[in-house]
Design an enzyme around this catalytic site. Sequence first.
Site, PDB file in Angstrom:
ATOM      1  N   ASP A  67       0.825  -1.218   0.000  1.00  0.00           N
ATOM      2  CA  ASP A  67       0.000   0.000   0.000  1.00  0.00           C
ATOM      3  C   ASP A  67       0.854   1.261   0.000  1.00  0.00           C
ATOM      4  O   ASP A  67       2.062   1.206   0.215  1.00  0.00           O
ATOM      5  CB  ASP A  67      -0.977  -0.001   1.196  1.00  0.00           C
ATOM      6  CG  ASP A  67      -0.330  -0.523   2.483  1.00  0.00           C
ATOM      7  OD1 ASP A  67       0.904  -0.407   2.622  1.00  0.00           O
ATOM      8  OD2 ASP A  67      -1.062  -1.044   3.342  1.00  0.00           O
ATOM      9  N   ASN A 137      -7.480  -4.032  14.238  1.00  0.00           N
ATOM     10  CA  ASN A 137      -8.864  -4.301  13.815  1.00  0.00           C
ATOM     11  C   ASN A 137      -8.954  -5.452  12.809  1.00  0.00           C
ATOM     12  O   ASN A 137     -10.001  -5.670  12.197  1.00  0.00           O
ATOM     13  CB  ASN A 137      -9.487  -3.032  13.209  1.00  0.00           C
ATOM     14  CG  ASN A 137      -8.760  -2.555  11.956  1.00  0.00           C
ATOM     15  OD1 ASN A 137      -7.810  -3.186  11.510  1.00  0.00           O
ATOM     16  ND2 ASN A 137      -9.214  -1.447  11.386  1.00  0.00           N
ATOM     17  N   HIS A 139      -7.221  -5.723   9.961  1.00  0.00           N
ATOM     18  CA  HIS A 139      -6.966  -5.411   8.542  1.00  0.00           C
ATOM     19  C   HIS A 139      -5.653  -6.029   8.061  1.00  0.00           C
ATOM     20  O   HIS A 139      -4.747  -6.298   8.850  1.00  0.00           O
ATOM     21  CB  HIS A 139      -7.023  -3.898   8.275  1.00  0.00           C
ATOM     22  CG  HIS A 139      -5.842  -3.100   8.727  1.00  0.00           C
ATOM     23  ND1 HIS A 139      -5.892  -1.739   8.910  1.00  0.00           N
ATOM     24  CD2 HIS A 139      -4.557  -3.441   9.032  1.00  0.00           C
ATOM     25  CE1 HIS A 139      -4.706  -1.299   9.279  1.00  0.00           C
ATOM     26  NE2 HIS A 139      -3.886  -2.302   9.376  1.00  0.00           N
ATOM     27  N   GLU A 144      -9.598  -2.573   5.248  1.00  0.00           N
ATOM     28  CA  GLU A 144     -10.229  -2.397   6.548  1.00  0.00           C
ATOM     29  C   GLU A 144     -11.431  -3.337   6.685  1.00  0.00           C
ATOM     30  O   GLU A 144     -11.920  -3.863   5.677  1.00  0.00           O
ATOM     31  CB  GLU A 144     -10.693  -0.938   6.687  1.00  0.00           C
ATOM     32  CG  GLU A 144      -9.577   0.098   6.559  1.00  0.00           C
ATOM     33  CD  GLU A 144      -8.688   0.202   7.806  1.00  0.00           C
ATOM     34  OE1 GLU A 144      -8.510  -0.809   8.509  1.00  0.00           O
ATOM     35  OE2 GLU A 144      -8.169   1.305   8.050  1.00  0.00           O
TER      36      GLU A 144
HETATM   37  P1  PGA Z   1       2.094  -2.289  12.631  1.00  0.00           P
HETATM   38  O1  PGA Z   1       0.927  -2.252  11.542  1.00  0.00           O
HETATM   39  O2  PGA Z   1       3.107  -3.250  12.128  1.00  0.00           O
HETATM   40  O3  PGA Z   1       2.626  -0.866  12.652  1.00  0.00           O
HETATM   41  O4  PGA Z   1       1.484  -2.690  13.922  1.00  0.00           O
HETATM   42  C1  PGA Z   1       0.425  -3.448  11.050  1.00  0.00           C
HETATM   43  C2  PGA Z   1      -0.727  -3.155  10.110  1.00  0.00           C
HETATM   44  O5  PGA Z   1      -1.440  -2.169  10.300  1.00  0.00           O
HETATM   45  O6  PGA Z   1      -0.914  -3.942   9.160  1.00  0.00           O
END
Ligand code: PGA
Length: 269
Positions: A67, A137, A139, A144
């Site tokens: 992304d 969450n 994702h 999302e």
């Molecule tokens: P993080 O993010 O590694 O900063 O916890 C993971 C994600 O949002 O996929």
Amino acid sequence: MQIILCDDANQVAAVAASWFQTLLAQKPQAVLGLATGSTPIKLYQQLIALYQQQQISFAKCSSFNLDEYYDIAAEHRNSYRSFMQNQLFDHIDIDPERTFLPSCSSQDNPRLVGQAYERQISTMGGIDLQILGIGSNGHIGFNEPTSSLNSRTRLKTLTEQTLKDNSRLFTKDEIQPTMAMTMGIATIMQARYILLLATGKSKAEAVKQMISGPVSANCPASILQMHQNAVVILDKEAASLIEEQSYLRNAANENQRLISRYGLNLGDL
Ligand code: PGA
């Protein structure tokens, strides 16, 4: 789904790095799917160390990131392009011309950018190994909760939770993007192998939902239950709500033995 239980975040990174070594020994021209966020940073540090010790080379690889924030300049310190340059690309021998992110400015048509990204992935032969983190969450990428399980690369609106989780990276006077281009869930599912890394207590509930909850768009990571070669690598805290841990340890050891003997399953024999 293969679940590998580790003692801590360093071991998670070391195990993930060894998958890269196995892959690149078998297929030096592999197509890598890469992720940003806090979780893969230790992995990238291990890959840089392996490269410096001449135990791994990325010279023939290509990479696609999951992304990129919408309408952010590549040079912006919070762009995912900057993240990847700083955390990995500037320190290894990957050809910069073969590192791709789904960048989309407000002058571009996001639908065309998404389609072009999908085409580029196909043209390079598809992703061999996709790294994922998991949001608190559930994702994956910026897919999302409620994202179509059949989605392709497109523009997504970020949830309040994700904005809050990522706000630590922006100073008060910086505008935090609220939209991002992300590979879709169907794009991710086409990777030959998926390695999802999760560390820390804040991920424990999402990890539990991913592994033992229903397959549901409410927890996008749960789709990995449908993937043939999904490997989930967890530290103790992220795995704290997972049951049957002794079975998982045995199965992971057996799987490792099979891979040592027969190699990774990267397509037709
Ligand atoms: P993080 O993010 O590694 O900063 O916890 C993971 C994600 O949002 O996929």
